[in-house]
Design a protein around this motif. Structure first.
Motif, PDB file in Angstrom:
ATOM      1  N   ALA A  11      -1.701  -4.535  77.457  1.00 40.27           N
ATOM      2  CA  ALA A  11      -1.113  -3.194  77.430  1.00 40.27           C
ATOM      3  C   ALA A  11      -0.582  -2.853  76.038  1.00 40.27           C
ATOM      4  N   LEU A  12       0.106  -3.798  75.403  1.00 40.48           N
ATOM      5  CA  LEU A  12       0.603  -3.561  74.049  1.00 40.48           C
ATOM      6  C   LEU A  12      -0.546  -3.340  73.064  1.00 40.48           C
ATOM      7  N   GLN A  13      -1.610  -4.113  73.229  1.00 43.82           N
ATOM      8  CA  GLN A  13      -2.767  -3.958  72.345  1.00 43.82           C
ATOM      9  C   GLN A  13      -3.411  -2.591  72.554  1.00 43.82           C
ATOM     10  N   TRP A  14      -3.540  -2.197  73.784  1.00 45.60           N
ATOM     11  CA  TRP A  14      -4.163  -0.902  74.054  1.00 45.60           C
ATOM     12  C   TRP A  14      -3.314   0.232  73.462  1.00 45.60           C
ATOM     13  N   ILE A  15      -1.999   0.162  73.655  1.00 46.05           N
ATOM     14  CA  ILE A  15      -1.132   1.239  73.170  1.00 46.05           C
ATOM     15  C   ILE A  15      -1.069   1.269  71.645  1.00 46.05           C
TER      16      ILE A  15
ATOM     17  N   ALA B 231       1.203  -7.801  60.592  1.00 48.62           N
ATOM     18  CA  ALA B 231       0.653  -6.798  61.521  1.00 48.62           C
ATOM     19  C   ALA B 231      -0.231  -7.462  62.565  1.00 48.62           C
ATOM     20  N   VAL B 232      -0.987  -8.486  62.180  1.00 48.44           N
ATOM     21  CA  VAL B 232      -1.852  -9.180  63.133  1.00 48.44           C
ATOM     22  C   VAL B 232      -1.029  -9.945  64.146  1.00 48.44           C
ATOM     23  N   ALA B 233       0.153 -10.441  63.742  1.00 46.58           N
ATOM     24  CA  ALA B 233       0.971 -11.277  64.618  1.00 46.58           C
ATOM     25  C   ALA B 233       1.932 -10.500  65.511  1.00 46.58           C
ATOM     26  N   ILE B 234       2.121  -9.227  65.274  1.00 45.61           N
ATOM     27  CA  ILE B 234       3.140  -8.465  66.025  1.00 45.61           C
ATOM     28  C   ILE B 234       2.864  -8.449  67.523  1.00 45.61           C
ATOM     29  N   ILE B 235       1.645  -8.143  67.919  1.00 46.66           N
ATOM     30  CA  ILE B 235       1.357  -8.029  69.351  1.00 46.66           C
ATOM     31  C   ILE B 235       1.500  -9.375  70.082  1.00 46.66           C
ATOM     32  N   PRO B 236       0.882 -10.472  69.592  1.00 43.67           N
ATOM     33  CA  PRO B 236       1.064 -11.743  70.319  1.00 43.67           C
ATOM     34  C   PRO B 236       2.509 -12.219  70.340  1.00 43.67           C
ATOM     35  N   VAL B 237       3.223 -12.042  69.246  1.00 45.87           N
ATOM     36  CA  VAL B 237       4.626 -12.474  69.215  1.00 45.87           C
ATOM     37  C   VAL B 237       5.477 -11.567  70.107  1.00 45.87           C
ATOM     38  N   GLY B 238       5.181 -10.274  70.114  1.00 43.90           N
ATOM     39  CA  GLY B 238       5.927  -9.327  70.936  1.00 43.90           C
ATOM     40  C   GLY B 238       5.757  -9.558  72.426  1.00 43.90           C
ATOM     41  N   ALA B 239       4.624 -10.057  72.816  1.00 47.46           N
ATOM     42  CA  ALA B 239       4.390 -10.319  74.241  1.00 47.46           C
ATOM     43  C   ALA B 239       5.107 -11.578  74.639  1.00 47.46           C
TER      44      ALA B 239
ATOM     45  N   PHE C 143       2.274 -12.318  80.925  1.00 56.34           N
ATOM     46  CA  PHE C 143       2.199 -12.074  79.479  1.00 56.34           C
ATOM     47  C   PHE C 143       0.833 -11.559  79.054  1.00 56.34           C
ATOM     48  N   PHE C 144      -0.251 -12.008  79.723  1.00 54.55           N
ATOM     49  CA  PHE C 144      -1.575 -11.538  79.313  1.00 54.55           C
ATOM     50  C   PHE C 144      -1.773 -10.064  79.650  1.00 54.55           C
ATOM     51  N   VAL C 145      -1.152  -9.583  80.714  1.00 48.82           N
ATOM     52  CA  VAL C 145      -1.223  -8.160  81.055  1.00 48.82           C
ATOM     53  C   VAL C 145      -0.383  -7.363  80.065  1.00 48.82           C
ATOM     54  N   LEU C 146       0.791  -7.875  79.733  1.00 47.81           N
ATOM     55  CA  LEU C 146       1.653  -7.212  78.768  1.00 47.81           C
ATOM     56  C   LEU C 146       0.983  -7.163  77.392  1.00 47.81           C
ATOM     57  N   THR C 147       0.323  -8.254  76.988  1.00 48.35           N
ATOM     58  CA  THR C 147      -0.375  -8.284  75.704  1.00 48.35           C
ATOM     59  C   THR C 147      -1.501  -7.264  75.673  1.00 48.35           C
TER      60      THR C 147
END
Length: 168
Positions: free
Chosen positions: A128-132, A160-168, A122-126
């Motif tokens: 990657a999502l943050q970078w993209i 908007a702040v919660a989208i990336i952590p929740v999405g991962a 999940f930390f790698v996915l987070t």
């Protein structure tokens, strides 16, 4: 108990007025450092359960630790709760949908991203999502809830702040 350091060396404020030994004696009496180990442990556990976590001595001196810990902890609990509910609902709906269509085109198309998301930590996915979405596309904020001042934060800013952590 096992360290050679004296805890009062951190707890006693430096400078100020009054005798250092008098202040040290007050700190020892307040924290129960002059009592047996079992008594100190009971004091520690009861203070922990009652929410008396003491005051900060280094990060923000003289501020209660609970005032420093609880706001981010509450944000974390809300974030984890939302993520868990969404994961269960999405998993249930997607599982029911794809379970009825086993071997069909939607099932085959869904396997690759779902298998990728399941296998990647999940930390790698987070990251990657943050970078993209935050750094490259600039669609979302790339820092935590402090990126939007609380007085100006709208529901959409918080979302908007919660989208990336929740999405991962």
């Amino acid at each position: 108990e096992v360290l050679p350091a004296d805890p009062t060396a951190v707890l006693v404020p430096r400078g100020g007025t009054g005798s250092p030994t008098l202040v040290r004696d007050r700190v020892i009496a307040h924290w129960g450092l002059d009592r047996p180990l079992a008594d100190r442990y009971f004091i520690f556990v009861s203070n922990l359960l009652l929410g008396d976590w003491g005051v900060s001595t280094t990060y923000r001196p003289a501020i209660p630790v609970s005032d420093l810990v609880l706001p981010p902890a509450l944000s974390t609990v809300v974030l984890v709760s939302v993520a868990a509910v969404l994961a269960v609902l999405l998993g249930w709906v997607l599982g029911a949908f794809l379970g009825r269509r086993r071997g069909t085109v939607p099932d085959v198309i869904a396997r690759v991203p779902l298998l990728f998301a399941f296998c990647v930590p999940f930390f790698v996915l987070t990251f990657a999502l943050q970078w993209i979405f935050a750094i490259y596309l600039k669609w979302l904020p790339h820092s935590g809830s402090g990126s939007v001042p609380p007085a100006n934060a709208t529901f959409l800013d918080q979302l908007a702040v919660a989208i990336i952590p929740v999405g991962a």
